[in-house]
Scaffold this motif. Sequence first.
Motif, PDB file in Angstrom:
ATOM      1  N   GLY A  95       0.813  -1.210   0.000  1.00 56.04           N
ATOM      2  CA  GLY A  95       0.000   0.000   0.000  1.00 56.04           C
ATOM      3  C   GLY A  95       0.845   1.257   0.000  1.00 56.04           C
ATOM      4  N   ARG A  96       1.892   1.270   0.807  1.00 53.56           N
ATOM      5  CA  ARG A  96       2.763   2.447   0.851  1.00 53.56           C
ATOM      6  C   ARG A  96       3.496   2.631  -0.471  1.00 53.56           C
ATOM      7  NH1 ARG A  96       5.089   0.723   6.790  1.00 53.56           N
ATOM      8  NH2 ARG A  96       3.167   1.163   7.970  1.00 53.56           N
ATOM      9  N   ALA A  97       3.931   1.511  -1.075  1.00 54.79           N
ATOM     10  CA  ALA A  97       4.599   1.595  -2.372  1.00 54.79           C
ATOM     11  C   ALA A  97       3.664   2.134  -3.448  1.00 54.79           C
ATOM     12  CB  ALA A  97       5.128   0.221  -2.783  1.00 54.79           C
ATOM     13  N   ALA A  98       2.366   1.842  -3.283  1.00 52.92           N
ATOM     14  CA  ALA A  98       1.367   2.325  -4.246  1.00 52.92           C
ATOM     15  C   ALA A  98       0.935   3.754  -3.962  1.00 52.92           C
ATOM     16  CB  ALA A  98       0.147   1.410  -4.228  1.00 52.92           C
ATOM     17  N   GLY A  99       1.450   4.343  -2.880  1.00 49.20           N
ATOM     18  CA  GLY A  99       1.127   5.727  -2.564  1.00 49.20           C
ATOM     19  C   GLY A  99      -0.152   5.913  -1.786  1.00 49.20           C
ATOM     20  N   LEU A 100      -0.676   4.851  -1.175  1.00 50.27           N
ATOM     21  CA  LEU A 100      -1.902   4.977  -0.388  1.00 50.27           C
ATOM     22  C   LEU A 100      -1.615   5.710   0.923  1.00 50.27           C
ATOM     23  CD1 LEU A 100      -3.543   1.445  -0.822  1.00 50.27           C
ATOM     24  CD2 LEU A 100      -4.074   3.557  -2.048  1.00 50.27           C
ATOM     25  N   ALA A 101      -2.595   6.455   1.403  1.00 52.89           N
ATOM     26  CA  ALA A 101      -2.518   7.137   2.702  1.00 52.89           C
ATOM     27  C   ALA A 101      -3.650   6.619   3.568  1.00 52.89           C
ATOM     28  CB  ALA A 101      -2.632   8.653   2.525  1.00 52.89           C
ATOM     29  N   ARG A 102      -3.349   6.322   4.811  1.00 55.19           N
ATOM     30  CA  ARG A 102      -4.373   5.743   5.681  1.00 55.19           C
ATOM     31  C   ARG A 102      -5.459   6.755   6.027  1.00 55.19           C
ATOM     32  NH1 ARG A 102      -1.442   3.886  11.097  1.00 55.19           N
ATOM     33  NH2 ARG A 102      -3.574   3.200  11.506  1.00 55.19           N
ATOM     34  N   THR A 103      -6.661   6.246   6.195  1.00 60.32           N
ATOM     35  CA  THR A 103      -7.799   7.091   6.504  1.00 60.32           C
ATOM     36  C   THR A 103      -8.382   6.784   7.877  1.00 60.32           C
ATOM     37  OG1 THR A 103      -9.360   5.578   5.446  1.00 60.32           O
ATOM     38  CG2 THR A 103      -8.371   7.306   4.066  1.00 60.32           C
ATOM     39  N   THR A 104      -7.732   5.910   8.631  1.00 60.12           N
ATOM     40  CA  THR A 104      -8.186   5.576   9.987  1.00 60.12           C
ATOM     41  C   THR A 104      -7.002   5.625  10.943  1.00 60.12           C
ATOM     42  OG1 THR A 104      -7.812   3.217   9.603  1.00 60.12           O
ATOM     43  CG2 THR A 104     -10.029   4.055   9.130  1.00 60.12           C
ATOM     44  N   ALA A 105      -7.289   5.657  12.224  1.00 63.27           N
ATOM     45  CA  ALA A 105      -6.238   5.690  13.252  1.00 63.27           C
ATOM     46  C   ALA A 105      -6.612   4.770  14.396  1.00 63.27           C
ATOM     47  CB  ALA A 105      -6.006   7.111  13.748  1.00 63.27           C
ATOM     48  N   PHE A 106      -5.624   4.149  14.996  1.00 61.86           N
ATOM     49  CA  PHE A 106      -5.872   3.266  16.136  1.00 61.86           C
ATOM     50  C   PHE A 106      -6.003   4.093  17.405  1.00 61.86           C
ATOM     51  CE2 PHE A 106      -3.977   0.895  19.739  1.00 61.86           C
ATOM     52  CZ  PHE A 106      -4.986  -0.074  19.875  1.00 61.86           C
ATOM     53  N   THR A 107      -7.040   3.816  18.175  1.00 65.72           N
ATOM     54  CA  THR A 107      -7.252   4.483  19.458  1.00 65.72           C
ATOM     55  C   THR A 107      -7.117   3.455  20.581  1.00 65.72           C
ATOM     56  OG1 THR A 107      -8.796   6.037  18.430  1.00 65.72           O
ATOM     57  CG2 THR A 107      -8.829   5.859  20.840  1.00 65.72           C
TER      58      THR A 107
END
Length: 313
Positions: free
Chosen positions: A297-309
């Motif tokens: 995913g990072r190699a494909a340039g994706l950015a996360r849209t969620t965060a762990f709480t």
Amino acid sequence: MRSRRSCLAVPGSNPRFLEKAQGLPADEVFLDLEDSVAPLAKEEARKNVVAALREGDWSGKTRVVRVNDLSTHWTYRDVIEVVEGAGEFLDCLMLPKVEDPGQVAWLDTLLTQIERANGLQVGRIGIEAQIESARGLVNVDAIGGASRRLETLVFGPADFMASINMRTLVVGEQPPGYTEGDAYHYILMRILMAARTHGLQAIDGPYLAIKDLDGYRRVAGRSAALGFDGKWVLHPTQVETANEVFSPSQEDYDRAELILDAYDYYTTVERRGAVMLGDEMIDEASRKMALVVTAKGRAAGLARTTAFTPPAV
């Protein structure tokens, strides 16, 4: 690992295609001196390829040249002229029709000699080995361990189908009469197992019906589901499909990042090795699987849209 979701083939004998390829969003571009170049055009193609590597803008792309196979008289001059002429602008050489580890060792040795003679960094130029015959598949485990330069094992379906007398003229499609399962499953898995054993990437070969994007997506989805890292593209219209198919979905990428964060928290703060994340139990095996998805995913340039709480104490 370099991103190789889409590996675009470009004939070295066509300067217009060499120029156009620089602006396409392919992860890898390989400039071809082999099957796409007529015998009488081989020498001129070498010059075109050297000029394109030296003068072109290949930013963000893995730069590869496919030389001719070792059964021909062109191979050694391909390697010498390309590496001496543009070695500092080259990431890998692709060796087609590899059938035994000695062929990879030959290329490794020649590359080392050229690098030393020309003041290039020894060992920087990688090798991609193309498996295109029954003998190559039988020896694929040894081929995968033949050189530290190796980066990928590549399936070459057309020559392979001919080598085993598969009864079809449509490259990549199931042969008529084969109604149970997938005729390519064993081949793909054998290449994949050898690649992963030696820490290499596995790349699927071309789909020749270039106007059939639905067919391309279906065949690419098969190898992507198994774990392959990418697939050849023969036409610009196939590039975006390959990039999409061999990238994780946004949902899977977000989930993988959450797994990594949650696992890190629970193993370091609460010192537990297996916990629940929503309805799913996660443990060390989950972390390893998530690492694969996040890396792609990072190699494909994706950015996360969620965060762990972390849970409230």
